[in-house]
Scaffold this motif. Sequence first.
Motif, mmCIF file in Angstrom:
data_model
loop_
_atom_site.group_PDB
_atom_site.id
_atom_site.type_symbol
_atom_site.label_atom_id
_atom_site.label_comp_id
_atom_site.label_asym_id
_atom_site.label_seq_id
_atom_site.Cartn_x
_atom_site.Cartn_y
_atom_site.Cartn_z
ATOM 1 N N SER A 118 23.747 -9.010 73.092
ATOM 2 C CA SER A 118 22.296 -9.211 72.954
ATOM 3 C C SER A 118 21.810 -10.337 73.864
ATOM 4 C CB SER A 118 21.962 -9.523 71.495
ATOM 5 O OG SER A 118 20.578 -9.766 71.339
ATOM 6 N N TYR A 119 22.572 -11.437 73.908
ATOM 7 C CA TYR A 119 22.199 -12.561 74.781
ATOM 8 C C TYR A 119 22.235 -12.146 76.256
ATOM 9 C CZ TYR A 119 22.731 -15.585 70.682
ATOM 10 O OH TYR A 119 22.591 -16.167 69.451
ATOM 11 N N CYS A 120 23.251 -11.385 76.625
ATOM 12 C CA CYS A 120 23.358 -10.936 78.022
ATOM 13 C C CYS A 120 22.204 -10.013 78.400
ATOM 14 C CB CYS A 120 24.692 -10.224 78.234
ATOM 15 S SG CYS A 120 26.136 -11.310 78.186
ATOM 16 N N GLN A 121 21.848 -9.115 77.494
ATOM 17 C CA GLN A 121 20.741 -8.206 77.772
ATOM 18 C C GLN A 121 19.432 -8.966 77.918
ATOM 19 O OE1 GLN A 121 21.103 -5.464 74.486
ATOM 20 N NE2 GLN A 121 22.295 -4.003 75.698
ATOM 21 N N ASN A 122 19.210 -9.954 77.064
ATOM 22 C CA ASN A 122 17.997 -10.767 77.173
ATOM 23 C C ASN A 122 17.975 -11.541 78.489
ATOM 24 O OD1 ASN A 122 17.040 -9.940 74.678
ATOM 25 N ND2 ASN A 122 18.006 -11.634 73.578
ATOM 26 N N ALA A 123 19.130 -12.087 78.866
ATOM 27 C CA ALA A 123 19.202 -12.829 80.130
ATOM 28 C C ALA A 123 18.927 -11.908 81.319
ATOM 29 C CB ALA A 123 20.571 -13.487 80.269
ATOM 30 N N LEU A 124 19.486 -10.688 81.282
ATOM 31 C CA LEU A 124 19.249 -9.729 82.367
ATOM 32 C C LEU A 124 17.783 -9.318 82.438
ATOM 33 C CD1 LEU A 124 22.405 -7.424 82.147
ATOM 34 C CD2 LEU A 124 21.811 -9.014 83.987
ATOM 35 N N ASN A 125 17.150 -9.174 81.289
ATOM 36 C CA ASN A 125 15.723 -8.822 81.279
ATOM 37 C C ASN A 125 14.879 -9.918 81.914
ATOM 38 O OD1 ASN A 125 16.136 -6.354 80.035
ATOM 39 N ND2 ASN A 125 15.926 -7.188 77.973
ATOM 40 N N ILE A 126 15.232 -11.173 81.613
ATOM 41 C CA ILE A 126 14.499 -12.293 82.206
ATOM 42 C C ILE A 126 14.724 -12.337 83.717
ATOM 43 C CG2 ILE A 126 14.337 -14.815 82.290
ATOM 44 C CD1 ILE A 126 15.040 -14.832 79.301
ATOM 45 N N LEU A 127 15.978 -12.150 84.138
ATOM 46 C CA LEU A 127 16.276 -12.146 85.574
ATOM 47 C C LEU A 127 15.574 -10.991 86.281
ATOM 48 C CD1 LEU A 127 20.094 -13.003 85.511
ATOM 49 C CD2 LEU A 127 18.217 -14.496 86.220
ATOM 50 N N PHE A 128 15.523 -9.826 85.622
ATOM 51 C CA PHE A 128 14.833 -8.678 86.205
ATOM 52 C C PHE A 128 13.357 -8.988 86.392
ATOM 53 C CE2 PHE A 128 12.294 -4.832 85.583
ATOM 54 C CZ PHE A 128 12.769 -4.045 86.620
ATOM 55 N N LEU A 129 12.739 -9.636 85.400
ATOM 56 C CA LEU A 129 11.325 -10.000 85.514
ATOM 57 C C LEU A 129 11.098 -10.973 86.663
ATOM 58 C CD1 LEU A 129 8.421 -9.993 84.411
ATOM 59 C CD2 LEU A 129 9.112 -11.793 82.814
ATOM 60 N N LEU A 130 11.964 -11.979 86.763
ATOM 61 C CA LEU A 130 11.830 -12.958 87.840
ATOM 62 C C LEU A 130 12.020 -12.303 89.203
ATOM 63 C CD1 LEU A 130 13.776 -15.975 86.275
ATOM 64 C CD2 LEU A 130 11.298 -15.725 86.508
ATOM 65 N N ASN A 131 12.976 -11.373 89.291
ATOM 66 C CA ASN A 131 13.211 -10.702 90.565
ATOM 67 C C ASN A 131 12.026 -9.807 90.939
ATOM 68 O OD1 ASN A 131 15.201 -9.888 92.776
ATOM 69 N ND2 ASN A 131 14.653 -7.903 91.914
ATOM 70 N N THR A 132 11.401 -9.174 89.955
ATOM 71 C CA THR A 132 10.221 -8.356 90.229
ATOM 72 C C THR A 132 9.089 -9.206 90.786
ATOM 73 O OG1 THR A 132 10.827 -6.829 88.441
ATOM 74 C CG2 THR A 132 8.556 -6.755 89.230
ATOM 75 N N MET A 133 8.890 -10.389 90.209
ATOM 76 C CA MET A 133 7.863 -11.306 90.712
ATOM 77 C C MET A 133 8.201 -11.749 92.136
ATOM 78 S SD MET A 133 7.354 -13.526 87.201
ATOM 79 C CE MET A 133 6.187 -14.655 87.950
ATOM 80 N N HIS A 134 9.486 -11.983 92.384
ATOM 81 C CA HIS A 134 9.917 -12.368 93.730
ATOM 82 C C HIS A 134 9.660 -11.246 94.728
ATOM 83 C CE1 HIS A 134 13.042 -12.514 96.939
ATOM 84 N NE2 HIS A 134 12.696 -13.800 96.994
ATOM 85 N N PHE A 135 9.938 -10.005 94.308
ATOM 86 C CA PHE A 135 9.714 -8.866 95.194
ATOM 87 C C PHE A 135 8.225 -8.692 95.518
ATOM 88 C CE2 PHE A 135 8.446 -4.395 95.484
ATOM 89 C CZ PHE A 135 9.076 -4.052 96.671
ATOM 90 N N LEU A 136 7.369 -8.855 94.513
ATOM 91 C CA LEU A 136 5.935 -8.702 94.755
ATOM 92 C C LEU A 136 5.423 -9.751 95.739
ATOM 93 C CD1 LEU A 136 4.681 -7.943 91.122
ATOM 94 C CD2 LEU A 136 4.963 -6.331 93.023
ATOM 95 N N LYS A 137 6.073 -10.895 95.746
ATOM 96 C CA LYS A 137 5.644 -11.965 96.651
ATOM 97 C C LYS A 137 6.215 -11.795 98.051
ATOM 98 C CE LYS A 137 5.607 -16.995 97.168
ATOM 99 N NZ LYS A 137 6.023 -18.301 96.578
ATOM 100 N N THR A 138 7.488 -11.395 98.146
ATOM 101 C CA THR A 138 8.157 -11.356 99.452
ATOM 102 C C THR A 138 8.330 -9.943 100.008
ATOM 103 O OG1 THR A 138 10.367 -11.250 98.447
ATOM 104 C CG2 THR A 138 9.428 -13.446 98.824
#
Length: 275
Positions: A118-138
């Motif tokens: 559960s902790y790993c899935q939550n961490a991956l979801n947060i990283l996925f969100l951050l990466n999506t924001m990074h992609f929209l910017k770059t």
Amino acid sequence: MNSKYLLRVNQLDAVQLDDGIQKVFTDSLSKILDASPKILTKYHPELELLLRSLLWRYSVYRERASFGQQMLFLRYSDDQLKSWRLVLHFLFAVAPKYLGDKVTYQYTNSEMLQKSLSYCQNALNILFLLNTMHFLKTGRSPSLADFVLGLEYCDAAGKNQRNIGYFHMTRELLWAGFIEFIGNILPFINYHKLKRRLHGILGERASVHHEKTKLTEKTLCAFCNERPTLPHSISFCGHIYCFYCLRGNLDADPEFKCIICGESGKEFEKVSGFH
């Protein structure tokens, strides 16, 4: 459309296409296992791992592009996907899903493993969100695996790439969003209460009288128009209903009124005997 933004849109579409293609195959596998002997069910994670590995083998490994990327004329650069990056790409693309399924379905009694998952899935979801924001910017690395490995997409079609219109996709997205909104809002609408109010506004009420309706062999329930089961009458007007019709309407709408005359149905009494 500006080629820069078209490339970004195509990258996002490629990720969605890859997810859709994998879902088609994994859903088919699940249906096959449901119809197969139960002994194969416990090997579901391994069989799905094999299926995902084959998809990866005949797309990224052979063509240096996933199936979604190939459909949109995108690919990885040959210089980027060296042997060690290929191995890491395989691990990022295939292994996490297998490990998650293995823990979820075969180690259900291990509370520590379930919490860790559960902790790993939550961490991956947060990283996925951050990466999506990074992609929209770059505009680079739309997936988390691409970002970690430093992979970027390049144009595989060059000048022969066709321009794609997205009007129909926008229309479909709007329609799907509207249907989802309706589906989410309908359970909160009290249909019986709304029907009563509309009937009170638009319907014609019968003349109000307080003469008790006599229960005979020909008496029908005012609501279902069938022989009344456990007949009860509304105290204010005397019209006869099945107990279940009356009780069900009151449970759905506490302000239920007689559908014949509009009198309040809050109080009712049992009717016994034929006249």
